[in-house]
Design a protein around this motif. Structure first.
Motif, PDB file in Angstrom:
ATOM      1  N   THR A   1       9.799  -5.620  14.982  1.00  0.00           N
ATOM      2  CA  THR A   1       8.716  -4.910  14.275  1.00  0.00           C
ATOM      3  C   THR A   1       9.084  -3.455  13.950  1.00  0.00           C
ATOM      4  OG1 THR A   1       7.745  -4.544  16.444  1.00  0.00           O
ATOM      5  CG2 THR A   1       6.773  -6.289  15.095  1.00  0.00           C
ATOM      6  N   GLY A   2       9.921  -2.841  14.809  1.00  0.00           N
ATOM      7  CA  GLY A   2      10.327  -1.453  14.575  1.00  0.00           C
ATOM      8  C   GLY A   2      11.105  -1.300  13.277  1.00  0.00           C
ATOM      9  N   ARG A   3      11.616  -2.427  12.749  1.00  0.00           N
ATOM     10  CA  ARG A   3      12.413  -2.375  11.516  1.00  0.00           C
ATOM     11  C   ARG A   3      11.548  -2.452  10.256  1.00  0.00           C
ATOM     12  NH1 ARG A   3      16.457   0.083  12.898  1.00  0.00           N
ATOM     13  NH2 ARG A   3      18.367  -0.954  13.521  1.00  0.00           N
ATOM     14  N   ILE A   4      10.229  -2.717  10.410  1.00  0.00           N
ATOM     15  CA  ILE A   4       9.385  -2.817   9.206  1.00  0.00           C
ATOM     16  C   ILE A   4       9.176  -1.403   8.660  1.00  0.00           C
ATOM     17  CG2 ILE A   4       7.185  -3.604   8.262  1.00  0.00           C
ATOM     18  CD1 ILE A   4       6.950  -5.502  10.659  1.00  0.00           C
ATOM     19  N   SER A   5       9.344  -1.264   7.349  1.00  0.00           N
ATOM     20  CA  SER A   5       9.284   0.057   6.739  1.00  0.00           C
ATOM     21  C   SER A   5       7.916   0.718   6.949  1.00  0.00           C
ATOM     22  CB  SER A   5       9.551  -0.063   5.241  1.00  0.00           C
ATOM     23  OG  SER A   5       9.320   1.185   4.637  1.00  0.00           O
ATOM     24  N   ARG A   6       7.927   2.036   7.162  1.00  0.00           N
ATOM     25  CA  ARG A   6       6.690   2.824   7.231  1.00  0.00           C
ATOM     26  C   ARG A   6       6.444   3.523   5.902  1.00  0.00           C
ATOM     27  NH1 ARG A   6       7.108  -0.270  11.706  1.00  0.00           N
ATOM     28  NH2 ARG A   6       5.976   0.561  13.492  1.00  0.00           N
ATOM     29  N   ASP A   7       7.148   3.099   4.859  1.00  0.00           N
ATOM     30  CA  ASP A   7       6.979   3.713   3.538  1.00  0.00           C
ATOM     31  C   ASP A   7       5.655   3.230   2.922  1.00  0.00           C
ATOM     32  OD1 ASP A   7       7.603   5.302   1.434  1.00  0.00           O
ATOM     33  OD2 ASP A   7       9.523   4.361   0.993  1.00  0.00           O
ATOM     34  N   HIS A   8       5.292   3.825   1.800  1.00  0.00           N
ATOM     35  CA  HIS A   8       4.020   3.463   1.175  1.00  0.00           C
ATOM     36  C   HIS A   8       4.216   3.220  -0.312  1.00  0.00           C
ATOM     37  CE1 HIS A   8       3.932   7.544  -0.483  1.00  0.00           C
ATOM     38  NE2 HIS A   8       4.329   7.943   0.708  1.00  0.00           N
ATOM     39  N   PHE A   9       3.335   2.391  -0.871  1.00  0.00           N
ATOM     40  CA  PHE A   9       3.344   2.197  -2.322  1.00  0.00           C
ATOM     41  C   PHE A   9       1.959   1.768  -2.792  1.00  0.00           C
ATOM     42  CE2 PHE A   9       4.631  -1.845  -0.450  1.00  0.00           C
ATOM     43  CZ  PHE A   9       3.890  -2.781  -1.161  1.00  0.00           C
ATOM     44  N   VAL A  10       1.753   1.880  -4.110  1.00  0.00           N
ATOM     45  CA  VAL A  10       0.473   1.488  -4.696  1.00  0.00           C
ATOM     46  C   VAL A  10       0.702   0.203  -5.478  1.00  0.00           C
ATOM     47  CG1 VAL A  10      -1.383   2.154  -6.287  1.00  0.00           C
ATOM     48  CG2 VAL A  10      -0.246   3.907  -4.879  1.00  0.00           C
ATOM     49  N   ALA A  11       0.051  -0.878  -5.063  1.00  0.00           N
ATOM     50  CA  ALA A  11       0.173  -2.156  -5.792  1.00  0.00           C
ATOM     51  C   ALA A  11      -1.026  -2.263  -6.730  1.00  0.00           C
ATOM     52  CB  ALA A  11       0.178  -3.315  -4.809  1.00  0.00           C
ATOM     53  N   GLU A  12      -0.769  -2.820  -7.910  1.00  0.00           N
ATOM     54  CA  GLU A  12      -1.826  -2.843  -8.916  1.00  0.00           C
ATOM     55  C   GLU A  12      -2.247  -4.275  -9.203  1.00  0.00           C
ATOM     56  OE1 GLU A  12      -0.918   0.207 -11.667  1.00  0.00           O
ATOM     57  OE2 GLU A  12      -2.144  -0.694 -13.225  1.00  0.00           O
ATOM     58  N   LEU A  13      -3.534  -4.568  -9.120  1.00  0.00           N
ATOM     59  CA  LEU A  13      -4.034  -5.897  -9.482  1.00  0.00           C
ATOM     60  C   LEU A  13      -4.701  -5.776 -10.840  1.00  0.00           C
ATOM     61  CD1 LEU A  13      -5.751  -7.126  -6.180  1.00  0.00           C
ATOM     62  CD2 LEU A  13      -3.385  -7.423  -6.891  1.00  0.00           C
ATOM     63  N   PRO A  14      -4.239  -6.578 -11.811  1.00  0.00           N
ATOM     64  CA  PRO A  14      -4.849  -6.470 -13.134  1.00  0.00           C
ATOM     65  C   PRO A  14      -6.296  -6.940 -13.104  1.00  0.00           C
ATOM     66  CG  PRO A  14      -3.341  -8.326 -13.028  1.00  0.00           C
ATOM     67  CD  PRO A  14      -3.264  -7.640 -11.701  1.00  0.00           C
ATOM     68  N   GLY A  15      -7.023  -6.635 -14.121  1.00  0.00           N
ATOM     69  CA  GLY A  15      -8.426  -7.037 -14.206  1.00  0.00           C
ATOM     70  C   GLY A  15      -9.229  -5.905 -14.793  1.00  0.00           C
ATOM     71  N   ALA A  16     -10.480  -6.169 -14.999  1.00  0.00           N
ATOM     72  CA  ALA A  16     -11.340  -5.105 -15.515  1.00  0.00           C
ATOM     73  C   ALA A  16     -12.473  -4.931 -14.517  1.00  0.00           C
ATOM     74  CB  ALA A  16     -11.880  -5.485 -16.887  1.00  0.00           C
ATOM     75  N   PRO A  17     -12.485  -3.839 -13.779  1.00  0.00           N
ATOM     76  CA  PRO A  17     -11.516  -2.749 -13.794  1.00  0.00           C
ATOM     77  C   PRO A  17     -10.260  -3.066 -12.969  1.00  0.00           C
ATOM     78  CG  PRO A  17     -13.236  -2.302 -12.196  1.00  0.00           C
ATOM     79  CD  PRO A  17     -13.578  -3.618 -12.809  1.00  0.00           C
ATOM     80  N   THR A  18      -9.221  -2.249 -13.169  1.00  0.00           N
ATOM     81  CA  THR A  18      -7.986  -2.369 -12.387  1.00  0.00           C
ATOM     82  C   THR A  18      -8.268  -2.059 -10.920  1.00  0.00           C
ATOM     83  OG1 THR A  18      -6.809  -1.523 -14.287  1.00  0.00           O
ATOM     84  CG2 THR A  18      -5.606  -1.474 -12.215  1.00  0.00           C
ATOM     85  N   THR A  19      -7.567  -2.783 -10.034  1.00  0.00           N
ATOM     86  CA  THR A  19      -7.642  -2.453  -8.601  1.00  0.00           C
ATOM     87  C   THR A  19      -6.295  -1.884  -8.159  1.00  0.00           C
ATOM     88  OG1 THR A  19      -9.184  -4.273  -8.222  1.00  0.00           O
ATOM     89  CG2 THR A  19      -8.065  -3.387  -6.284  1.00  0.00           C
ATOM     90  N   LEU A  20      -6.327  -0.717  -7.548  1.00  0.00           N
ATOM     91  CA  LEU A  20      -5.114  -0.120  -6.976  1.00  0.00           C
ATOM     92  C   LEU A  20      -5.172  -0.319  -5.468  1.00  0.00           C
ATOM     93  CD1 LEU A  20      -5.130   3.297  -8.919  1.00  0.00           C
ATOM     94  CD2 LEU A  20      -3.973   1.166  -9.539  1.00  0.00           C
ATOM     95  N   CYS A  21      -4.116  -0.916  -4.899  1.00  0.00           N
ATOM     96  CA  CYS A  21      -4.119  -1.180  -3.451  1.00  0.00           C
ATOM     97  C   CYS A  21      -3.129  -0.241  -2.772  1.00  0.00           C
ATOM     98  CB  CYS A  21      -3.682  -2.612  -3.160  1.00  0.00           C
ATOM     99  SG  CYS A  21      -4.629  -3.824  -4.066  1.00  0.00           S
ATOM    100  N   LEU A  22      -3.584   0.450  -1.735  1.00  0.00           N
ATOM    101  CA  LEU A  22      -2.712   1.355  -0.984  1.00  0.00           C
ATOM    102  C   LEU A  22      -2.066   0.564   0.150  1.00  0.00           C
ATOM    103  CD1 LEU A  22      -4.371   3.374  -2.601  1.00  0.00           C
ATOM    104  CD2 LEU A  22      -4.366   4.872  -0.629  1.00  0.00           C
ATOM    105  N   VAL A  23      -0.748   0.447   0.121  1.00  0.00           N
ATOM    106  CA  VAL A  23      -0.053  -0.365   1.122  1.00  0.00           C
ATOM    107  C   VAL A  23       0.890   0.516   1.939  1.00  0.00           C
ATOM    108  CG1 VAL A  23       1.428  -2.372   1.491  1.00  0.00           C
ATOM    109  CG2 VAL A  23      -0.158  -2.347  -0.432  1.00  0.00           C
ATOM    110  N   GLY A  24       0.777   0.415   3.273  1.00  0.00           N
ATOM    111  CA  GLY A  24       1.690   1.137   4.164  1.00  0.00           C
ATOM    112  C   GLY A  24       1.245   2.573   4.382  1.00  0.00           C
ATOM    113  N   GLY A  25       2.237   3.416   4.697  1.00  0.00           N
ATOM    114  CA  GLY A  25       1.946   4.843   4.879  1.00  0.00           C
ATOM    115  C   GLY A  25       1.854   5.245   6.334  1.00  0.00           C
ATOM    116  N   LYS A  26       1.871   6.541   6.530  1.00  0.00           N
ATOM    117  CA  LYS A  26       1.771   7.158   7.855  1.00  0.00           C
ATOM    118  C   LYS A  26       0.702   8.239   7.759  1.00  0.00           C
ATOM    119  CE  LYS A  26       5.770   9.165   8.584  1.00  0.00           C
ATOM    120  NZ  LYS A  26       6.178   9.280   9.975  1.00  0.00           N
TER     121      LYS A  26
END
Ligand SMILES: Cc1cc2nc3c(=O)[nH]c(=O)nc-3n(C[C@H](O)[C@H](O)[C@H](O)COP(=O)(O)OP(=O)(O)OC[C@H]3O[C@@H](n4cnc5c(N)ncnc54)[C@H](O)[C@@H]3O)c2cc1C
Length: 580
Positions: free
Chosen positions: A369-394
């Motif tokens: 588990t210590g090897r799983i990245s602690r980085d972050h990114f924004v995933a986008e789900l199409p649709g009306a309206p758009t959904t932005l998902c915040l994944v990861g982070g510290k």
């Protein structure tokens, strides 16, 4: 006067159209909310529980670049985290302070190959980290931090010097290395200050806790008030899903019928103990000890608000639910302590608090588990309206992550960015004296101005930074009474209820104040605080009794605080009251 939860609910019902909704009031949702509020967006932040009530109240309280992420080859993440660490030292100096961190080392060579594999991204479970591997890591760490030069460079020590400074480390420790990171005293309070800054800057922005999103139809979301206010509907131009470990669950709840978005988050649970242990405190000599357990996991212990904070575990969980620090985790953490300070015994009643949270990490198949990245990114789900998902982070990188999500939301809304936050001071950090002498002078001014003892002024400065004067002025305005000799007073709790959206005993005693985590929460203090909450919020006797019962159950179940422990603390409290 601050906008209350009730004012904001009424404003939302009067005009249920917002430009952006941020679902999830952990630190990443809060950061995104602040960014958008500062740009003039009509943004709504909601959390189905309390702000910073989930993972964001469970960190190791380190504000750090992440030395060990170098082993994963995540140079970009470390560089960003170091930049954010240094920005927080400047922008929130009332809560974020430097932390000398010492790594005890047993061998000269081990771990070198592993570090090289990490940089080449050939990930494995870490081998024991030897002196040369640590030296290489710290040299890279220093060079990445060099742009700001906020902290001293690392120092290496041989056995004699190491054992003179930390005589309780085992004789097998042949070297030590000290470098600097930072720690945060009150993360949940910083979250509240960020919200307040957003609300103060933008009269249209709304932030409401205990309000969960349950479903969606087109651009309309259904919100459920868990404090009994029923359902509300809101329509929005963009959805920001910042629900941490619950991102997938939220996406599923918001998906159109028959569509289930791909899972993107995978959580690991981490638990900590807080110890009242003067001998261990002395052994630390003011440093964090950053060491590795026999299983290769990095563990930490450091002086925290007069106690010792010790952690953590890292265990995969399939469903985030509500997690607690289990007895086998207590055993694991205490066993790890015995590797680093074998001669120091810890008894069960030295543990004054335990807590746990689920890290919302990107979904990963990594076996360690210590090897799983602690980085972050924004995933986008199409649709009306758009959904932005915040994944990861510290915790450390919340500002950068919130800014990234807000930039994309502004693009979708076709709105410009009008202000940046890299150099913006937060809450009681604004105008806070930078050095110890300035802080002493500030305390002395408050002593003279309010005619209070120095300890009371120091408590206010410690908890509210440059806003201490406003809190003390509020307390002076009415009759006041100490809360079971905790450093807090009844008027102060009233301030936190009126100005900081505390609506339950846990909001008040676990997150707005440091009473629970420092092990100063007694049975008497709970009853006193519930009486204040009941008076401020107009609770019936029955409601107050129910709130008190379920809060005491929560403390026993999730934090190891049985009734006998809480009642036992009444005696300590009475004694210290007599001494005051
Ligand atoms: C053991 C441990 C140690 C850590 N140590 C550190 C450290 O030392 N330094 C560091 O930088 N980071 C650390 N972290 C990481 C850091 O704490 C997390 O990255 C961060 O708190 C995640 O914040 P978040 O806002 O994404 O999620 P959360 O804080 O979990 O917030 C998500 C919120 O969404 C809400 N929610 C869920 N569903 C809904 C819904 N339907 N409607 C409304 N609201 C909803 C939840 O109630 C919750 O409040 C640690 C984490 C753990 C667990």
């Amino acid at each position: 006067m601050a906008k209350t939860r009730e004012d904001m609910l009424a404003a939302l019902k009067a005009n249920p159209r917002v430009q952006a909704i941020v679902i999830g009031g952990g630190i990443n949702g809060i950061s995104t909310f602040r960014e958008l509020a500062l740009q003039g967006v009509r943004v709504l932040l909601v959390d189905r529980g309390d702000f910073c009530g989930a993972c964001s109240s469970a960190p190791s309280r380190m504000i750090h670049g992440g030395l060990r992420y170098l082993e994963n080859g995540e140079i970009g993440l470390v560089r960003e985290a170091l930049r954010e660490r240094d920005a927080l030292l400047r922008n929130a100096p009332h809560f974020v302070r430097p932390l000398p961190t010492t790594v005890p080392i047993q061998n000269l060579f081990s771990g070198l190959l592993n570090s090289a594999f990490g940089v080449l991204r050939l990930r494995r479970k870490p081998a024991e980290r030897g002196a040369l591997a640590v030296k290489v890591g710290l040299t890279v760490y220093d060079s990445l931090a060099r742009a700001e030069r906020t902290m001293p460079s690392h120092a290496f020590r041989r056995r004699a010097e190491t054992s003179a400074l930390w005589p309780d480390l085992p004789p097998s420790v042949r070297f030590s290395a000290t470098y600097y990171d930072a720690w945060i005293s009150y993360p949940e309070r910083l979250g509240i200050e960020l919200i307040r800054d957003g609300l103060d800057a933008n009269g249209e922005a709304l932030a409401i806790n205990h309000l969960g999103v349950t479903s969606r139809e087109g651009d309309r979301l259904v919100l459920e008030d868990s404090l009994g206010g029923g359902q509300t509907e809101v329509s929005t131009g963009v959805i920001i899903n910042a629900t941490g470990a619950w991102v997938d669950e939220t996406n599923a709840a918001l998906a159109e019928a028959g569509r289930r978005p791909e899972p993107i988050v995978g959580g690991t649970k981490g638990s900590h103990l807080v110890l009242s242990h003067p001998e261990l405190m002395r052994a630390l000599n003011g440093h964090m000890i950053y060491f590795e357990n026999v299983d290769g996991r990095v563990c930490i212990l450091f002086p925290y608000l007069g106690r010792v904070l010790l952690g953590s575990t890292d265990i995969r969980v399939d469903k985030p639910g509500s997690v607690r620090c289990e007895d086998d985790e207590v055993d694991y953490i205490l066993k790890s302590l015995s590797y680093v300070f074998p001669g120091i015994a810890v008894r069960p009643d030295d543990i004054v608090y335990r807590f746990s949270g689920v890290r919302p990490l990107p979904r990963s198949e990594a076996s360690f588990t210590g090897r799983i990245s602690r980085d972050h990114f924004v995933a986008e789900l199409p649709g009306a309206p758009t959904t932005l998902c915040l994944v990861g982070g510290k915790w450390t990188t919340f500002r950068a992550f919130g800014a990234q999500a807000a930039d994309r939301a502004l693009e979708i809304l076709c709105m410009p960015r009008t202000t940046r936050t890299e150099g913006r001071q937060i809450g009681g950090g604004a105008g806070f004296p930078a050095d110890g002498a300035g802080q002493e002078a500030y305390i002395a001014t408050l002593v003279a101005e309010f005619g209070i003892p120095p300890a009371r002024a120091a408590h206010a400065v410690d908890h509210y930074g440059s806003r201490a004067r406003a809190v003390l002025a509020h307390c002076r305005a009415g009759a006041d009474k100490p809360i079971a000799c905790s450093g807090y007073t009844e008027s102060e709790l009233r301030y936190l209820i009126r100005h900081e959206h505390a609506r339950s005993p846990a909001d008040l005693l676990q997150r707005r104040t440091s009473l629970a985590i420092t092990g100063t929460l007694s049975s008497a203090a709970i009853s006193q605080a519930i009486a204040v909450l009941a008076d401020e919020l107009g609770w019936t006797q029955q409601r107050a009794a129910d709130e008190e019962r379920s809060f005491r159950e929560l403390l026993a179940r999730d934090h190891g605080l049985s009734e006998s422990i809480l009642t036992g603390r009444n005696l300590t409290t009475t004694r210290s009251l007599a001494c005051a």
